[in-house]
Scaffold this motif. Structure first.
Motif, PDB file in Angstrom:
ATOM      1  N   MET A  21       0.844  -1.192   0.000  1.00  0.00           N
ATOM      2  CA  MET A  21       0.000   0.000   0.000  1.00  0.00           C
ATOM      3  C   MET A  21       0.883   1.247   0.000  1.00  0.00           C
ATOM      4  N   SER A  22       0.526   2.234  -0.806  1.00  0.00           N
ATOM      5  CA  SER A  22       1.306   3.457  -0.885  1.00  0.00           C
ATOM      6  C   SER A  22       1.142   4.283   0.388  1.00  0.00           C
ATOM      7  N   LEU A  23       2.040   5.236   0.580  1.00  0.00           N
ATOM      8  CA  LEU A  23       1.938   6.115   1.749  1.00  0.00           C
ATOM      9  C   LEU A  23       0.643   6.929   1.702  1.00  0.00           C
ATOM     10  N   LEU A  24       0.255   7.367   0.508  1.00  0.00           N
ATOM     11  CA  LEU A  24      -1.008   8.083   0.371  1.00  0.00           C
ATOM     12  C   LEU A  24      -2.176   7.168   0.700  1.00  0.00           C
ATOM     13  N   GLY A  25      -2.067   5.921   0.291  1.00  0.00           N
ATOM     14  CA  GLY A  25      -3.111   4.955   0.593  1.00  0.00           C
ATOM     15  C   GLY A  25      -3.273   4.734   2.077  1.00  0.00           C
ATOM     16  N   LYS A  26      -2.164   4.684   2.811  1.00  0.00           N
ATOM     17  CA  LYS A  26      -2.235   4.502   4.267  1.00  0.00           C
ATOM     18  C   LYS A  26      -2.953   5.672   4.934  1.00  0.00           C
ATOM     19  N   PHE A  27      -2.734   6.852   4.374  1.00  0.00           N
ATOM     20  CA  PHE A  27      -3.429   8.035   4.892  1.00  0.00           C
ATOM     21  C   PHE A  27      -4.922   7.962   4.586  1.00  0.00           C
ATOM     22  N   LEU A  28      -5.263   7.654   3.336  1.00  0.00           N
ATOM     23  CA  LEU A  28      -6.666   7.627   2.931  1.00  0.00           C
ATOM     24  C   LEU A  28      -7.435   6.482   3.588  1.00  0.00           C
ATOM     25  N   GLN A  29      -6.755   5.404   3.879  1.00  0.00           N
ATOM     26  CA  GLN A  29      -7.398   4.263   4.533  1.00  0.00           C
ATOM     27  C   GLN A  29      -8.007   4.653   5.877  1.00  0.00           C
ATOM     28  N   ASN A  30      -7.383   5.609   6.535  1.00  0.00           N
ATOM     29  CA  ASN A  30      -7.870   6.056   7.843  1.00  0.00           C
ATOM     30  C   ASN A  30      -8.863   7.208   7.742  1.00  0.00           C
ATOM     31  N   VAL A  31      -9.056   7.706   6.531  1.00  0.00           N
ATOM     32  CA  VAL A  31      -9.931   8.866   6.347  1.00  0.00           C
ATOM     33  C   VAL A  31     -11.242   8.495   5.675  1.00  0.00           C
ATOM     34  N   ILE A  32     -11.186   7.730   4.581  1.00  0.00           N
ATOM     35  CA  ILE A  32     -12.363   7.477   3.761  1.00  0.00           C
ATOM     36  C   ILE A  32     -13.114   6.247   4.271  1.00  0.00           C
ATOM     37  N   GLU A  70     -12.768  10.501 -12.522  1.00  0.00           N
ATOM     38  CA  GLU A  70     -14.218  10.302 -12.331  1.00  0.00           C
ATOM     39  C   GLU A  70     -14.681  11.283 -11.263  1.00  0.00           C
ATOM     40  N   GLY A  71     -15.818  11.957 -11.542  1.00  0.00           N
ATOM     41  CA  GLY A  71     -16.246  13.033 -10.661  1.00  0.00           C
ATOM     42  C   GLY A  71     -15.521  14.314 -11.045  1.00  0.00           C
ATOM     43  N   ASP A  72     -15.495  15.261 -10.132  1.00  0.00           N
ATOM     44  CA  ASP A  72     -14.759  16.497 -10.371  1.00  0.00           C
ATOM     45  C   ASP A  72     -14.106  16.945  -9.077  1.00  0.00           C
ATOM     46  N   ILE A  73     -13.426  18.091  -9.105  1.00  0.00           N
ATOM     47  CA  ILE A  73     -12.688  18.533  -7.925  1.00  0.00           C
ATOM     48  C   ILE A  73     -13.632  18.847  -6.773  1.00  0.00           C
ATOM     49  N   MET A  74     -14.830  19.321  -7.057  1.00  0.00           N
ATOM     50  CA  MET A  74     -15.814  19.575  -6.005  1.00  0.00           C
ATOM     51  C   MET A  74     -16.142  18.279  -5.273  1.00  0.00           C
ATOM     52  N   GLU A 104     -15.228  17.338  -1.428  1.00  0.00           N
ATOM     53  CA  GLU A 104     -16.400  17.016  -0.621  1.00  0.00           C
ATOM     54  C   GLU A 104     -16.228  15.667   0.064  1.00  0.00           C
ATOM     55  N   LEU A 105     -15.745  14.664  -0.681  1.00  0.00           N
ATOM     56  CA  LEU A 105     -15.550  13.331  -0.116  1.00  0.00           C
ATOM     57  C   LEU A 105     -14.603  13.366   1.079  1.00  0.00           C
ATOM     58  N   LEU A 106     -13.497  14.071   0.942  1.00  0.00           N
ATOM     59  CA  LEU A 106     -12.506  14.135   2.017  1.00  0.00           C
ATOM     60  C   LEU A 106     -13.070  14.850   3.241  1.00  0.00           C
ATOM     61  N   ARG A 107     -13.753  15.960   3.034  1.00  0.00           N
ATOM     62  CA  ARG A 107     -14.299  16.724   4.152  1.00  0.00           C
ATOM     63  C   ARG A 107     -15.468  16.016   4.819  1.00  0.00           C
ATOM     64  N   ALA A 108     -16.329  15.410   4.000  1.00  0.00           N
ATOM     65  CA  ALA A 108     -17.538  14.792   4.547  1.00  0.00           C
ATOM     66  C   ALA A 108     -17.221  13.615   5.455  1.00  0.00           C
ATOM     67  N   ASN A 109     -16.053  13.013   5.282  1.00  0.00           N
ATOM     68  CA  ASN A 109     -15.673  11.901   6.143  1.00  0.00           C
ATOM     69  C   ASN A 109     -15.048  12.352   7.453  1.00  0.00           C
ATOM     70  N   ARG A 110     -14.788  13.639   7.586  1.00  0.00           N
ATOM     71  CA  ARG A 110     -14.296  14.186   8.846  1.00  0.00           C
ATOM     72  C   ARG A 110     -15.021  15.499   9.138  1.00  0.00           C
ATOM     73  N   PRO A 111     -16.360  15.423   9.341  1.00  0.00           N
ATOM     74  CA  PRO A 111     -17.129  16.656   9.519  1.00  0.00           C
ATOM     75  C   PRO A 111     -16.871  17.310  10.874  1.00  0.00           C
ATOM     76  N   PHE A 112     -17.182  18.573  10.961  1.00  0.00           N
ATOM     77  CA  PHE A 112     -17.040  19.317  12.216  1.00  0.00           C
ATOM     78  C   PHE A 112     -17.876  18.671  13.316  1.00  0.00           C
ATOM     79  N   THR A 137     -16.542  25.529  -0.357  1.00  0.00           N
ATOM     80  CA  THR A 137     -17.846  24.872  -0.224  1.00  0.00           C
ATOM     81  C   THR A 137     -17.801  23.774   0.830  1.00  0.00           C
ATOM     82  N   ALA A 138     -16.788  22.930   0.760  1.00  0.00           N
ATOM     83  CA  ALA A 138     -16.656  21.837   1.721  1.00  0.00           C
ATOM     84  C   ALA A 138     -16.494  22.357   3.141  1.00  0.00           C
ATOM     85  N   ALA A 139     -15.811  23.483   3.294  1.00  0.00           N
ATOM     86  CA  ALA A 139     -15.605  24.054   4.628  1.00  0.00           C
ATOM     87  C   ALA A 139     -16.919  24.493   5.255  1.00  0.00           C
TER      88      ALA A 139
END
Length: 432
Positions: free
Chosen positions: A1-12, A73-77, A81-89, A378-380
Motif C-alpha cells: 500500500m502506498s503512503l497516500l493509501g495509508k493516509f486515505l485508509q484512515n480517512v475514507i 471520475e467526478g470532479d474537484i468539487m 467534498e468526499l474528504l471533508r464529509a468523512n471528517r465533519p465538524f 464549499t466543503a468548509a
C-alpha cells in the motif's frame, strides 16, 4: 500500500476514492454510500504523493493546478467534498486540549501573516480583487455580490435563484440597520457598489462606500453615474483607518460585508476603534463576516499563497473580544450555517459553465486554481468549521427598538418593494 493509501485508509469510510498511480497500479478506499461521492484520481508521477504528504492542502492544490493530479471520475468539487464529509465538524467523539505544537504553530502563523498595515492591506486586496472585473462577472450574480447570499427556501421555494438570494441578503442586512431618511451610511469594503446603491434606492440614505481595490472603485463609480445618484452614493479609494482620522463621528450607520476577513487579528482592535469613532453617539453597525465555529485557528497555506494573502477567518470570540474595548454593544448576533455553501455551489456551477472564457482570460492553471478554491470553500461550509456571522453593534443601548420585530417588518417591506419595482423588469438597473 502506498503512503497516500495509508493516509486515505484512515480517512475514507463513506464514499469511495480510486487512485490510479503513475505506473498503472490502482488502490481503492471506502465503501459506496448514499449522499457520498465516488471519485477516481490519476497521479501523473511519483512525486505527487510526496508533495501531498508534505502539505496535504497546498500539495494537493498545486498538483491539481499543474495537471499532475487528474480527477478521472467526478470532479474537484466531489473529491474535496468526499474528504471533508468523512471528517465533519460535527463528528462527535472525545474532545481534547490542543497540543503544544498546534498552539505554537497557530501563534506563529498569526504573528507572521496577519499584520495588515495600510500598504500591505492594499497589496493584499489587489492580489484578489484587481485581477479584472471580467472574471467576477462570469460567476457572480447580476449585482456582483461577492459574499454569502441569504437562502430562504421556505418563502421562495426550492428553485430560488442566486440573484434572488443576493437580493434577499441585502434586504436582510438593510432591515438590521434600521435606516431612516436623512441618515449617512458608511460601507466599509463596498465591493462593486451593489449594497451602497441598494441602501440608497430603498431608503434614500446617503452612502459613502470605501474600498482598496482600483477595479472595484472604477466599477462602483460607473454604476452610480449611470443611475444618476453619484451625488448621493459616493465611492472612495481609502483605508478605513485614514477615513477615521478624517471624518470622526460622521456616520449614523456602518455596514461592512465580507471585509473583516481581510483585517487580520493584530488589527481587530484598531478596526473596532475606528468604527466606533466613525459613528455618531447613537450609531449602529452591521458586520457580516465569515467566521469559525469553535475557537481561533489558522489560514491554510493554499489560501494564504494563492487566494487571500493576509486573510484570516475569525472566531466569534476573537471578534467580540476586540469590540468590547470600545464600548460597542453587540445588540444582535445571527449565525448563517449553510447559506454560504449554497452560494458557493452556485458560483462553482457558473465557473464550470464558463470554463472556456476563464481559460481565455487567464489560462488552464488559473481555472483549476479557482475551482479548487471554490470547492474547498464549499466543503468548509458544508462539513468543516466555517459559517457566517452577522453582528449588529450599537454605541447606545437606546438607539434601536426594544424587540427584534422591526427587522422582520422592514425586511418584508423591502421584499415587497423589490417585487413591485424591480423583479418584473429584470433589468438589473441596480440589481438590488
Amino acid at each position: 500500500m502506498s503512503l497516500l493509501g495509508k493516509f486515505l485508509q484512515n480517512v475514507i469510510e463513506k464514499g469511495t476514492i480510486r487512485i490510479i498511480h503513475a505506473d498503472g497500479s490502482t488502490e481503492t478506499f471506502g465503501t459506496s454510500a448514499k449522499g457520498y461521492p465516488d471519485v477516481a484520481i490519476r497521479l501523473a508521477d511519483k512525486g505527487v504523493i510526496r508533495q501531498i504528504l508534505l502539505d496535504p492542502r497546498l500539495g494537493a492544490a498545486e498538483s491539481f493546478m499543474d495537471g499532475r493530479l487528474i480527477v478521472e471520475e467526478g470532479d474537484i468539487m466531489q473529491l474535496v467534498e468526499l474528504l471533508r464529509a468523512n471528517r465533519p465538524f460535527e463528528r462527535g467523539g472525545e474532545l481534547r486540549e490542543p497540543g503544544i505544537f498546534k498552539k505554537a504553530r497557530d501563534y506563529a502563523a498569526a504573528s507572521v501573516d496577519r499584520f495588515n498595515f495600510r500598504g500591505r492591506a492594499k497589496r493584499n486586496v489587489a492580489h484578489h480583487y484587481d485581477i479584472g472585473n471580467d472574471l467576477y462577472e462570469l460567476f457572480l450574480d447580476d449585482d456582483l455580490q461577492y459574499s454569502c447570499a441569504y437562502w430562504d427556501f421556505d418563502r421562495r421555494g426550492p428553485d430560488m435563484t442566486l440573484e434572488q438570494a443576493q437580493e434577499d441578503k441585502k434586504a436582510h442586512i438593510a432591515a438590521k440597520l434600521d435606516l431612516k431618511p436623512g441618515q449617512r451610511v458608511l460601507d466599509i469594503g463596498c465591493g462593486w457598489g451593489g449594497m451602497a446603491l441598494y441602501l440608497h434606492h430603498q431608503t434614500g440614505v446617503e452612502v459613502l462606500g470605501i474600498t482598496l481595490s482600483e477595479e472595484q472603485l472604477k466599477k462602483a463609480r460607473e454604476r452610480a453615474e449611470q443611475e444618476g445618484v453619484a451625488d448621493k452614493v459616493k465611492f472612495e479609494l481609502i483605508d478605513y483607518r485614514d477615513l477615521a482620522e478624517r471624518e470622526p463621528g460622521a456616520f449614523d450607520r456602518i455596514v461592512s460585508v465580507g471585509m473583516f476577513e481581510h483585517v487580520g487579528t493584530p488589527m481587530y482592535r484598531t478596526f473596532f476603534r475606528c468604527c466606533a469613532n466613525l459613528m455618531t453617539d447613537e450609531g449602529v453597525m452591521l458586520l457580516h463576516t465569515i467566521g469559525r465555529m469553535g475557537g481561533p485557528g489558522t489560514t491554510d497555506a493554499f489560501t494564504r499563497k494563492y487566494i487571500f494573502p493576509g486573510g484570516y477567518i475569525p472566531a466569534l470570540s476573537e471578534t467580540l473580544e476586540a469590540s468590547e474595548h470600545y464600548r460597542l454593544i453587540p445588540t444582535d448576533i445571527e449565525t448563517l450555517r449553510l447559506h454560504y455553501a449554497f452560494t458557493l455551489r452556485e458560483w462553482y456551477k457558473r465557473t464550470v459553465s464558463n470554463r472556456a472564457k476563464i481559460v481565455a482570460l487567464y489560462d488552464e492553471r488559473f481555472y483549476r486554481m479557482w475551482t479548487f478554491y471554490l470547492a474547498g470553500a464549499t466543503a468548509a461550509f458544508e462539513n468543516g468549521g466555517m459559517c457566517n456571522y452577522q453582528i449588529q453593534f450599537s454605541r447606545n443601548r437606546n438607539s434601536l427598538p426594544l424587540t427584534r420585530d422591526y427587522m422582520g417588518e422592514a425586511e418584508k417591506n423591502f421584499a415587497a418593494d423589490d417585487l413591485r419595482k424591480h423583479l418584473p423588469a429584470q433589468s438589473g438597473d441596480y440589481s438590488g
